[in-house]
Each structure stands twice: as structure tokens, then as C-alpha cells.
Design a protein around this motif. Structure first.
Motif, mmCIF file in Angstrom:
data_model
loop_
_atom_site.group_PDB
_atom_site.id
_atom_site.type_symbol
_atom_site.label_atom_id
_atom_site.label_comp_id
_atom_site.label_asym_id
_atom_site.label_seq_id
_atom_site.Cartn_x
_atom_site.Cartn_y
_atom_site.Cartn_z
ATOM 1 N N ALA A 1 0.839 -1.206 0.000
ATOM 2 C CA ALA A 1 0.000 0.000 0.000
ATOM 3 C C ALA A 1 0.871 1.252 0.000
ATOM 4 O O ALA A 1 0.548 2.248 -0.657
ATOM 5 C CB ALA A 1 -0.932 -0.007 1.209
ATOM 6 N N HIS A 2 1.987 1.218 0.721
ATOM 7 C CA HIS A 2 2.906 2.362 0.761
ATOM 8 C C HIS A 2 3.477 2.649 -0.620
ATOM 9 O O HIS A 2 3.581 3.810 -1.040
ATOM 10 C CB HIS A 2 4.033 2.094 1.754
ATOM 11 N N ASP A 3 3.844 1.589 -1.336
ATOM 12 C CA ASP A 3 4.393 1.778 -2.681
ATOM 13 C C ASP A 3 3.355 2.427 -3.601
ATOM 14 O O ASP A 3 3.692 3.290 -4.420
ATOM 15 C CB ASP A 3 4.838 0.433 -3.263
ATOM 16 N N CYS A 4 2.092 1.999 -3.476
ATOM 17 C CA CYS A 4 1.020 2.604 -4.286
ATOM 18 C C CYS A 4 0.876 4.084 -3.956
ATOM 19 O O CYS A 4 0.801 4.935 -4.855
ATOM 20 C CB CYS A 4 -0.311 1.895 -4.028
ATOM 21 N N GLU A 5 0.824 4.375 -2.666
ATOM 22 C CA GLU A 5 0.636 5.762 -2.245
ATOM 23 C C GLU A 5 1.782 6.637 -2.753
ATOM 24 O O GLU A 5 1.564 7.753 -3.230
ATOM 25 C CB GLU A 5 0.552 5.851 -0.720
ATOM 26 N N GLN A 6 3.002 6.138 -2.665
ATOM 27 C CA GLN A 6 4.166 6.938 -3.047
ATOM 28 C C GLN A 6 4.144 7.281 -4.529
ATOM 29 O O GLN A 6 4.481 8.405 -4.925
ATOM 30 C CB GLN A 6 5.456 6.176 -2.704
ATOM 31 N N GLU A 7 3.748 6.333 -5.365
ATOM 32 C CA GLU A 7 3.707 6.598 -6.802
ATOM 33 C C GLU A 7 2.679 7.680 -7.126
ATOM 34 O O GLU A 7 2.927 8.560 -7.959
ATOM 35 C CB GLU A 7 3.384 5.313 -7.575
ATOM 36 N N PHE A 8 1.526 7.622 -6.470
ATOM 37 C CA PHE A 8 0.509 8.636 -6.742
ATOM 38 C C PHE A 8 0.866 9.970 -6.087
ATOM 39 O O PHE A 8 0.461 11.027 -6.564
ATOM 40 C CB PHE A 8 -0.873 8.150 -6.296
ATOM 41 N N LEU A 9 1.635 9.921 -5.009
ATOM 42 C CA LEU A 9 2.143 11.159 -4.420
ATOM 43 C C LEU A 9 3.031 11.887 -5.420
ATOM 44 O O LEU A 9 2.937 13.113 -5.586
ATOM 45 C CB LEU A 9 2.918 10.850 -3.140
ATOM 46 N N ASN A 10 3.876 11.141 -6.114
ATOM 47 C CA ASN A 10 4.742 11.751 -7.128
ATOM 48 C C ASN A 10 3.915 12.344 -8.267
ATOM 49 O O ASN A 10 4.216 13.432 -8.769
ATOM 50 C CB ASN A 10 5.714 10.703 -7.681
ATOM 51 N N MET A 11 2.855 11.630 -8.654
ATOM 52 C CA MET A 11 1.983 12.140 -9.712
ATOM 53 C C MET A 11 1.313 13.441 -9.287
ATOM 54 O O MET A 11 1.259 14.413 -10.050
ATOM 55 C CB MET A 11 0.907 11.100 -10.033
#
Length: 752
Positions: free
Chosen positions: A161-171
Motif C-alpha cells: 500500500a505504501h508503494d502505491c501511495e508513493q507513486e501517486f504522491l509523485n503524480m
């Protein structure tokens, strides 16, 4: 049939519909209502369409630098996410690449979450069997390793879940940075200054909200740890403090402490809502300051509608209530209010003078016990917290009734059987008010009114007066009514969500249509800004949902690592001591038929229901996401990557040919995005119908089972509970509307 037999029949009937499996189903359905992933999935095609549109526009636009010099008097723009700010097209290509990586990562990591969360119920079932049936030695030898197995699965879900959140944070960061930089590049000096202020304001709100979330998460975890330890201590204390022979009060005390353990875990899990709000915190500041939300007066972290509940206490999951010890204590205070009712009218409608006063051989009288307990509970409340404030008022009312009871009991007036008749109505009103506040607390905690039958479910007392038995039946029915009302509220909230999704779908369709009408010419930076602004809203919505999923597993990690791990030795020690006392004296200390060792086992059992609830919820979320991702998100995302094109040459003919080609691509993109978005809405609405049907099935099962012994259960939910849940549905819908209005993705005023 005697009063005790009536009570026994009612309690056994209710137990038949509150098995662990049934209550766990109620629990995750109640939480699912506030984690409506239709609102995550819906903007996905829009966000992909936005990416495609900016690439199509960029294909017909001469490249330029966003890294221009700041006008006089304006500070330079600081880049954090863009790798090549000297090229607008490079930034767009980066955005597409980041988007591709974000959606690919989300899909892959959702598969991990689906797999690991799907394994958790079987592992938890083994732990529950060990706790319920194993010896103390078995628990000492095996429990810790089994907990580590659950922790391992949970950690994998958390990391995914953290990896998902981080990618969308960058977006989100890149899209927001591009909007601000484009404003800076295209605008006047005054606009550039406003842009810098916007950037600072958005960063400030996001930073403050994230810091507050961290503080609140720590407060919630501290409260959870304290509550679990407190439940053990309070049970041991109540074993000695509850006047002997007062089994119905002891039964309610045990049940309220069981509820404390359940509520503490749900308080930590419900903090996921706060994590989602923290992720969205910058949206309102961003849309207000950039003009996207014309209605907003001032930046705010996350808009929440004011409560319309009759007690004035909001039932929306909120940080103040989730870190409020009063939220976890309402059931305990209600148990004491019921004890007051037993004192005032428990002797077949008359005062129970013998119970009010201390026994002739010494010991604590019932009135003194309740008085001391209420004073102790009041001392545990937190000043300024919403439920603590209301609960403090109710405790004061209970203490005032008790003061009069004690005064009359010590006077000649006690010779009159009707001497406390004027205290019956205030006591009933107090109980009604507390039942409403319990309902509010349960909605905040996203938990049903009933708890599963477990090792510390008290047996029915062998004897009870008619009045005392009736009160116990009424209390049992109230819990069933609470569960009914909350399930009905979940169903109604989903119906409201379906309406809201349909409205938002119209906005999305309109936005996609507007993008097809953008002129494919040069010098159209101003046209690009609304597209990018809506992208900020879409990506932030997606990120917020993954943030919520992350918090679910962070809460479970805290439970397993910070609470259960350190408690194993203490639990084993407690059960060994109880076993030694039983061997030495022939009996264990107990309250209302529940021994210390049984309560300890129950404590572990209740704690394991928290990761089980999250596993059910996460499996459902990931299953829905993967199905939609396979059919609609990934195919569209892969198509977008080919949309940045260049003319074959610089000739007018080749440029015109490219423009024609891009116009067709633009129309096709709009068509596919609209179709995908509509299909997602249709699928979500279909799922909602299935969800509503499952709630109806559960409600019918409860009513059918209880009707023969509690005929009143077929009547509508009592008005004091219904008023709270009706307000909850209304407030939830209003809050969602406010949050959508703060997001430029759904703001018609920002139309292009």
C-alpha cells in the motif's frame, strides 16, 4: 416461565445471530460504507484521459521552458518533482511515465494485498482456536510465533500500500507543480506572486495536516494500548468492587469491558479516514487560491459538514473523537445508568432499598458502588473532546440522581415504596440519551452495536426479579436495534453514494467532452491549465484512497507489535496465576460467572478480530480494484503512452496532417474514456445493489430469529437511535459533497 428463563431465552436467541462470523460480517460491511472504492475507481479513466489530452495538445504545441526567470519582486520557483523543467513536453512525458508507473504499481501491489489479505483469515482462525481451546502452556509455546505469521502478512500488505501511495504522491506533486509553474510562466508579475503564495499555502496546509495526522495516529495508538491494559485492570477491580450477588450489573460491566476492547481496536482502524483526509489536505487550499473553487472562502484541510444529530455530536469519523477516551467509555457509563435504574425500580418497579444500602454485614452498597464508579469514569474523560464533553454532562445527571437516592435511603421517607418515583423518568431519560451517544460512538468507530459471543460472554443469572430481567432484555434488544439501525444507515449511505457517483459521472463526461473541443493550435498554455488542474484533483483522489488502505495495515501493525506482542507474557502469567488459585482453592476469581482466565482469553480473541476485519475489507477492496484495472485502467494507460507525436516534417502539409490525426485521436480518447468511466459506474452500482441486498438478508435474519422471543424487534428502530443514524446518513452525504466541491476535478466553475 420465570423472569430468568425469559432472559435466558432472549440472550440465547441473540447469541445465535451474533456468532463471530456474523458479527465480523457486520463489522466489515459497516466499515466498507466509509471506504467506498467507487469514488477511487471513478476518476481513473478521467485521469488517464487528462494525460492523453495534454499529450495530444502538446503534440501540436511548440515546446517551451517552464523554468523562466521570475518577474521583478518575485522569488524564483523551486522545482521538486519535474526532472526537465526547461522543456514543457519533457514534463508531460514525465507525467505520462509517472502515471504509467503509478497504475502498473497499483495493479501489481493490489495483487500482493489480495493474496496476503486472503491468507490472513486462515492464520487468524488457527490463533482463535488456540486461544479458545488450547492450554496455557500451548498459548505460551505457540502464540507468539503465530502472531508473527499474521504480522508478516500484514507487513507485506502495508509495504504494498505504501508503494502505491508513493507513486501517486509523485503524480500529484508533478501535476500540481506544473499547474503552478504554468501559471508562473504565462501570468503577469502579480499572478506570479499569487502563484508563489499558492505554492507556499498548499505546502503549509499539507505539511500541517500530515504532522497532525502523525500526532493523531500516535494518540490513537496510545489510547488503544492504554485501553487494552485498562480492560484487564478494570475487570480485576470489578471482581472485588461489584457488590456480591448483583449478577445483572456484573454481566453488563463485563459486556461493557468487552466493548471497550473492540472499540479501542476500531478507533485505531478508523484512523484510516484521517489518513485519507490528510492526503487530500492540499486540495482545498490549492483550488481556493488558484480560483478553481469559487465558493471556498479560505483554505481548509478537509471540509466536514456540521452535525445535524439531536445530541449535537458529530458521528463522522474525526480525529477529535477517535482520540477521545470518552468514545470508548460510553458503554461503561450506560452500564452504570442501567445499574441506577435497578436501584430506583429494580424491585418489581419499586426501589431496591437493600441493594441501595450497604449490606448489614458490611461491604459496599449498590448506590455507593455506582457513585464511585461514575466519579472514576468522569476523571478519565478528556476536557474539550466532543464525546467526553457530552458524556461528562450525562455522568453529572447520573450523580445527581444517585445523590437523591442516597439522601432518601438515609431518611424516614424510605419507608414509602414510592419515595423514588420522581427519579424514574430522569433515569429513563438518562438511559435513552446514553443509548443515543453509544450509537454516535459506534458510528464514529464504524462498528456494529453487537459484539460476537466469546469466552467472556456472561451466562444468564440464575435468579432475577421481574424488573431486573426486563431491563436486561431491553438492554439486549437495544444492542440488536443499534446493529439494525447502523446496517440500515450503511445501506442508505451507499444509496446516497450511488446518486453522488452518478452526478460526478455527469461532471466527468462533461470534462472529457470539453477536452475534445480544445483547439489544437500553438500558444494555448491558458487552455492547458484547467486540464492540469483537474489532473491534480484526480491524482489526489487516487492517492488519498491508497493512503487510507496504508493506514489500515499500519494500525494492524501497531496492534500486533505494540499491544499484542508485549502482552503475551502478561497474559500467560495471569492465566497461570488463576489456574494455580483454582488448584489451591477450588475456584478462580470471577464476575457474573466469568473467570479471570476466561476474560483474558476473550481479550486476545477480541484483538484478533481487528486484523480479521481489515483482511476481509482489504480482500474486497483489492478484488474490486483488480477487476476494474484489468478491464479499463491498464489498457487505457498503455494506449496513452503513444499519444505524443511529431509531424513528419516542418512543412505546412505535414503539420496539417498531424493536426487531423490528433483530432481523430482526441475524439477516440474521449469516447473510450467516457465508455470506461460509464462502465465503472455501472459496475460499482451493480456492486452496491449486491451490497444492499446482503444487508437486507442480514437484517431479515436478525428479525426472523429474534421475533419469537422479542416481538418488538419487528417494529421500526426506536426513535432515539434512528435520529442519530438518520443524521449520520445526512451528514455523510453533505460532507462528501463539500469535499467534492473543494476538489477541482468535480468543480464545474473550473470548466475549460
Amino acid at each position: 416461565m420465570s423472569s430468568s428463563q425469559d432472559l435466558s431465552t432472549v440472550r440465547s436467541t441473540i447469541a445465535s445471530v451474533t456468532t463471530g462470523k456474523a458479527v465480523n460480517q457486520d463489522a466489515w460491511m459497516t466499515t466498507w460504507c466509509s471506504t467506498n472504492w467507487g469514488e477511487l475507481l471513478q476518476p481513473a479513466p478521467l485521469s488517464i484521459s487528462l494525460l492523453g489530452s495534454v499529450l495530444i495538445i502538446a503534440s501540436s504545441t511548440d515546446d517551451f521552458s517552464l523554468d523562466s526567470k521570475a518577474p521583478a519582486g518575485c522569488p524564483p520557483f523551486v522545482w521538486k518533482y519535474a526532472l526537465r523543467p526547461d522543456s514543457f513536453k519533457s514534463c508531460l512525458q514525465q507525467m505520462v511515465g509517472d502515471g504509467y508507473r503509478a497504475f502498473e504499481t497499483a495493479h501489481a501491489k493490489m495483487e500482493v494485498i489480495n493474496n496476503c489479505s486472503g491468507q490472513m483469515p486462515a492464520v487468524i482462525a488457527d490463533i482463535v482456536n488456540l486461544v479458545l481451546k488450547g492450554s496455557v502452556q500451548d498459548i505460551e509455546d505457540l502464540f507468539e510465533n503465530m502472531i508473527n505469521d499474521v504480522q508478516g502478512l500484514s507487513a507485506k500488505c502495508r509495504d504494498a500500500a505504501h508503494d502505491c501511495e508513493q507513486e501517486f504522491l509523485n503524480m500529484c506533486g508533478l501535476a500540481q507543480e506544473m499547474v503552478l509553474a504554468c501559471t508562473y510562466t504565462a501570468g503577469t508579475a502579480q499572478q506570479a506572486l499569487t502563484q508563489n503564495n499558492t505554492n507556499l499555502e498548499v505546502l503549509r496546509v499539507q505539511k500541517e495536516s500530515q504532522e497532525k495526522m502523525v500526532q493523531e495516529a500516535k494518540a490513537n495508538n496510545d489510547l488503544m494500548k492504554k485501553s487494552y491494559l485498562s480492560a484487564e485492570q478494570q475487570f480485576n477491580k470489578a471482581v472485588n468492587d461489584v457488590p456480591s450477588g448483583w449478577d445483572l450489573v456484573g454481566m453488563q460491566v463485563v459486556e461493557s469491558l468487552t466493548n471497550l476492547v473492540v472499540s479501542a481496536g476500531n478507533a485505531a482502524i478508523s484512523a484510516a479516514t484521517m489518513k485519507s483526509q490528510a492526503a487530500s489536505a492540499g486540495i482545498n487550499a490549492f483550488s481556493s487560491a488558484t480560483g478553481g473553487n469559487k465558493k471556498a472562502q479560505a483554505p481548509a484541510p478537509t471540509p466536514v459538514a456540521p452535525s445535524t444529530a439531536p445530541n449535537g455530536v458529530s458521528s463522522q469519523p474525526n480525529s477529535a473523537a477517535l482520540s477521545d477516551p470518552g468514545t470508548l467509555m460510553v458503554s461503561q457509563v450506560l452500564a452504570q445508568a442501567n445499574a441506577i435504574k435497578l436501584l430506583v425500580a429494580g424491585n418489581n418497579g419499586k426501589p431496591d432499598w437493600d441493594r441501595i444500602r450497604a449490606a448489614s454485614g458490611g461491604g459496599t452498597g449498590g448506590a455507593a458502588y455506582v457513585q464511585a464508579t461514575l466519579n472514576s469514569q468522569k476523571g478519565q474523560l478528556a476536557a474539550g473532546k466532543p464525546i467526553s464533553s457530552q458524556l461528562s454532562t450525562y455522568i453529572d445527571k447520573g450523580l445527581a440522581i444517585l445523590a437523591e437516592v442516597i439522601r432518601v435511603a438515609g431518611s424516614v421517607a424510605s419507608a414509602n415504596a414510592n419515595a423514588l418515583a420522581d427519579q424514574v423518568a430522569p433515569t429513563d431519560k438518562l438511559i435513552t440519551d446514553l443509548q443515543g451517544l453509544v450509537t454516535t460512538a459506534n458510528l464514529v468507530l464504524q462498528q456494529p452495536g453487537t459484539t460476537a459471543t466469546g469466552p467472556a460472554t456472561p451466562p444468564t443469572p440464575a435468579t432475577a426479579s421481574t424488573g431486573a430481567a426486563k431491563l436486561a432484555v431491553d438492554n439486549a434488544k437495544m444492542k440488536v436495534d443499534q446493529t439494525r439501525s447502523q446496517l440500515e444507515a450503511s445501506r442508505e449511505s451507499f444509496e446516497k453514494a450511488a446518486d453522488r457517483l452518478a452526478t460526478q459521472q455527469q461532471d466527468i463526461t462533461k470534462t472529457i467532452g470539453e477536452m475534445t473541443r480544445l483547439t489544437l493550435t500553438t500558444n494555448n498554455l491558458q487552455q492547458m491549465l484547467p486540464v492540469l488542474t483537474k489532473a491534480v484533483g484526480a491524482f489526489t483522489t487516487l492517492r488519498a484512497q491508497f493512503s487510507q488502505l496504508l493506514q489500515f495495515f499500519e494500525s494492524i501493525a501497531s496492534l500486533l507489535i505494540d499491544v499484542m506482542g508485549p502482552s503475551v507474557d502478561r497474559w500467560v502469567s495471569t492465566m497461570k496465576a488463576a489456574e494455580q488459585q483454582r488448584l489451591r482453592t477450588g475456584s478462580e476469581p470471577q464476575l457474573a460467572g466469568i473467570t479471570v482466565s476466561a476474560f483474558t482469553r476473550d481479550l486476545i480473541y477480541r484483538q484478533m478480530m481487528m486484523p480479521l476485519k481489515v483482511s476481509y475489507l482489504s480482500t474486497s477492496i483489492s478484488t474490486v480494484y483488480l477487476a476494474v484495472s484489468n478491464d479499463y485502467i491498464l489498457p487505457a494507460q498503455r494506449q496513452v503512452g503513444t499519444m505524443l507525436q511529431f509531424p513528419a516534417s516542418s512543412s505546412a502539409a505535414d503539420k496539417a496532417a498531424l493536426t487531423q490525426k490528433l483530432t481523430v485521436a482526441q475524439a477516440n480518447l474521449a469516447k473510450s474514456a467516457t465508455s470506461a468511466s460509464n462502465e465503472i459506474l455501472s459496475r460499482v452500482q451493480s456492486y452496491q445493489k449486491t451490497f444492499a441486498s446482503s444487508i437486507d438478508t442480514r437484517l431479515n435474519a436478525i428479525v426472523s430469529a429474534c421475533q419469537p422471543v422479542i416481538p418488538a424487534v419487528t417494529a421500526p428502530v426506536p426513535s432515539n437511535l434512528k435520529a442519530i443514524t438518520d443524521a449520520h446518513v445526512k451528514d455523510t452525504d453533505a460532507t462528501k459533497a463539500l469535499q467534492a466541491a473543494a476538489n477541482p476535478m468535480f468543480d464545474e466553475d473550473s470548466a475549460m
